[in-house]
Write an enzyme that holds these catalytic residues in place. Structure first.
Site, PDB file in Angstrom:
ATOM      1  N   ASP A   1       0.838  -1.204   0.000  1.00 25.84           N
ATOM      2  CA  ASP A   1       0.000   0.000   0.000  1.00 25.84           C
ATOM      3  C   ASP A   1       0.870   1.250   0.000  1.00 25.84           C
ATOM      4  O   ASP A   1       2.093   1.174   0.137  1.00 25.84           O
ATOM      5  CB  ASP A   1      -0.961  -0.007   1.200  1.00 25.84           C
ATOM      6  CG  ASP A   1      -0.264  -0.251   2.528  1.00 25.84           C
ATOM      7  OD1 ASP A   1       0.979  -0.271   2.562  1.00 25.84           O
ATOM      8  OD2 ASP A   1      -0.966  -0.435   3.531  1.00 25.84           O
TER       9      ASP A   1
ATOM     10  N   ASN B   1      -7.009  -0.235  14.233  1.00 28.20           N
ATOM     11  CA  ASN B   1      -8.440  -0.395  13.936  1.00 28.20           C
ATOM     12  C   ASN B   1      -8.716  -1.709  13.193  1.00 28.20           C
ATOM     13  O   ASN B   1      -9.806  -1.909  12.679  1.00 28.20           O
ATOM     14  CB  ASN B   1      -8.939   0.787  13.086  1.00 28.20           C
ATOM     15  CG  ASN B   1      -8.171   0.916  11.778  1.00 28.20           C
ATOM     16  OD1 ASN B   1      -7.288   0.109  11.498  1.00 28.20           O
ATOM     17  ND2 ASN B   1      -8.509   1.914  10.988  1.00 28.20           N
TER      18      ASN B   1
ATOM     19  N   HIS C   1      -7.191  -2.660  10.448  1.00 25.54           N
ATOM     20  CA  HIS C   1      -6.957  -2.638   9.001  1.00 25.54           C
ATOM     21  C   HIS C   1      -5.769  -3.531   8.623  1.00 25.54           C
ATOM     22  O   HIS C   1      -4.866  -3.754   9.438  1.00 25.54           O
ATOM     23  CB  HIS C   1      -6.821  -1.204   8.461  1.00 25.54           C
ATOM     24  CG  HIS C   1      -5.509  -0.536   8.689  1.00 25.54           C
ATOM     25  ND1 HIS C   1      -5.313   0.817   8.484  1.00 25.54           N
ATOM     26  CD2 HIS C   1      -4.294  -1.004   9.101  1.00 25.54           C
ATOM     27  CE1 HIS C   1      -4.069   1.133   8.733  1.00 25.54           C
ATOM     28  NE2 HIS C   1      -3.428   0.052   9.119  1.00 25.54           N
TER      29      HIS C   1
ATOM     30  N   GLU D   1      -9.632  -0.555   5.196  1.00 20.79           N
ATOM     31  CA  GLU D   1     -10.117   0.069   6.424  1.00 20.79           C
ATOM     32  C   GLU D   1     -11.466  -0.539   6.854  1.00 20.79           C
ATOM     33  O   GLU D   1     -12.143  -1.188   6.037  1.00 20.79           O
ATOM     34  CB  GLU D   1     -10.297   1.574   6.185  1.00 20.79           C
ATOM     35  CG  GLU D   1      -9.024   2.305   5.776  1.00 20.79           C
ATOM     36  CD  GLU D   1      -8.084   2.577   6.958  1.00 20.79           C
ATOM     37  OE1 GLU D   1      -8.060   1.791   7.922  1.00 20.79           O
ATOM     38  OE2 GLU D   1      -7.361   3.584   6.900  1.00 20.79           O
TER      39      GLU D   1
HETATM   40  C1  F6R Z   1       1.656  -0.621   6.173  1.00 21.74           C
HETATM   41  C2  F6R Z   1       0.323  -1.224   6.276  1.00 21.74           C
HETATM   42  C3  F6R Z   1      -0.468  -1.103   7.510  1.00 21.74           C
HETATM   43  C4  F6R Z   1       0.334  -1.510   8.745  1.00 21.74           C
HETATM   44  C5  F6R Z   1      -0.500  -1.390  10.013  1.00 21.74           C
HETATM   45  C6  F6R Z   1       0.331  -1.639  11.233  1.00 21.74           C
HETATM   46  O1  F6R Z   1       2.166  -0.834   4.869  1.00 21.74           O
HETATM   47  O2  F6R Z   1      -0.151  -1.787   5.345  1.00 21.74           O
HETATM   48  O3  F6R Z   1      -1.617  -1.919   7.405  1.00 21.74           O
HETATM   49  O4  F6R Z   1       0.776  -2.821   8.590  1.00 21.74           O
HETATM   50  O5  F6R Z   1      -1.046  -0.116  10.097  1.00 21.74           O
HETATM   51  O6  F6R Z   1       1.282  -0.627  11.338  1.00 21.74           O
HETATM   52  P1  F6R Z   1       2.513  -0.749  12.328  1.00 21.74           P
HETATM   53  O7  F6R Z   1       3.265  -1.935  11.913  1.00 21.74           O
HETATM   54  O8  F6R Z   1       3.299   0.519  12.124  1.00 21.74           O
HETATM   55  O9  F6R Z   1       1.942  -0.878  13.691  1.00 21.74           O
END
Ligand code: F6R
Length: 240
Positions: A67, A136, A138, A143
């Site tokens: 992403d 959340n 995701h 989302e």
């Molecule tokens: C990042 C992504 C997000 C993260 C998620 C957790 O490329 O796709 O879904 O994996 O927000 O973020 P961290 O690892 O920073 O807690």
């Protein structure tokens, strides 16, 4: 969904990295997708070390970005591109054609989605995907409320994601949209790892495990994948 709880973050990262190494050993031209964000940083380090030590050969492998924040590019601290190149791709002897990554600076996000969908189709299947879990629930930028039928798509970012983003950028930035592989694309992967570390993830990890599959918590939408493992450290698994 299998659950694998490791003692601590280093042990977790070593185990996730080993899954990637095993995947490439079995299929040298594997298509690998690893999330950005903080969670996989130790996996990147372990894979770079393995490459330097000759324990894995990425020379025929392919890498796919999960992403990106729309409007941000390589020069923007905390963009997915900046993080993944800095911690991973720049440290490996890769050729440009081995990497397919969303361009967050694109003027045509729909065409960018088509480009990435076409790359995946040309490879038939993602061989292994390593996902983090957002606060959340995701995964990627899928989302809460997301359709399980999406392939690559543009996303209106959830307020939680916008608030959390400050930790990457070091300052508030006006990020309203992202671009992401969809749930349908992720579910088509051969092997899926959902990774989480730290006590702050323990509540969403427990919800992921204990809640029926629902788009309210996107991480639950991959629970019935035939080859998914939730890999966490003891802190993230503390409410299981
Ligand atoms: C990042 C992504 C997000 C993260 C998620 C957790 O490329 O796709 O879904 O994996 O927000 O973020 P961290 O690892 O920073 O807690």
């Amino acid at each position: 969904m299998n659950i694998d709880i490791k003692q601590d973050y280093p042990e977790l990262c070593a185990a996730v990295a080993q899954q990637v190494i095993d995947c490439v050993a079995a299929k040298p031209d594997a298509l690998i997708c690893i999330a950005g964000g903080d969670t996989p940083l130790g996996v990147f380090a372990a894979l770079v070390e393995a490459s330097n030590d000759g324990r894995v050969d990425f020379s025929r492998a392919f890498f796919l970005g999960l992403d990106e924040w729309l409007g941000l590019g390589r020069d923007d601290k905390g963009s997915c591109r900046e993080m993944v190149w800095h911690h991973f791709f720049d440290k490996l002897p890769l050729r440009d054609e081995q990497i397919c990554f969303f361009d967050g600076l694109t003027n045509d996000p729909a065409a960018e989605c088509q480009r990435v969908d076409a790359f995946i189709a040309a490879h038939q299947q993602i061989d292994i995907v390593v996902l983090g879990i957002g606060m959340n629930g995701h995964i990627g930028f899928n989302e809460p409320g997301v359709s399980a039928e999406n392939t690559c798509h543009v996303v209106d970012l959830d307020p939680v994601t916008q608030a959390v983003s400050v930790k990457y950028f070091g300052e508030p930035r006006d990020v309203k949209q992202g671009i992401s592989l969809g749930i349908k694309t992720l579910r088509a992967a051969k092997r899926m790892i959902l990774m989480a570390s730290g006590e702050k993830k323990s509540a969403i990890v427990a919800k992921t495990v204990q809640t029926e599959s629902s788009s309210d918590i996107p991480s639950t939408l991959v629970k019935d994948h035939p080859n998914v493992t939730l890999m966490v450290d003891r802190a993230a698994g503390g409410q299981l």
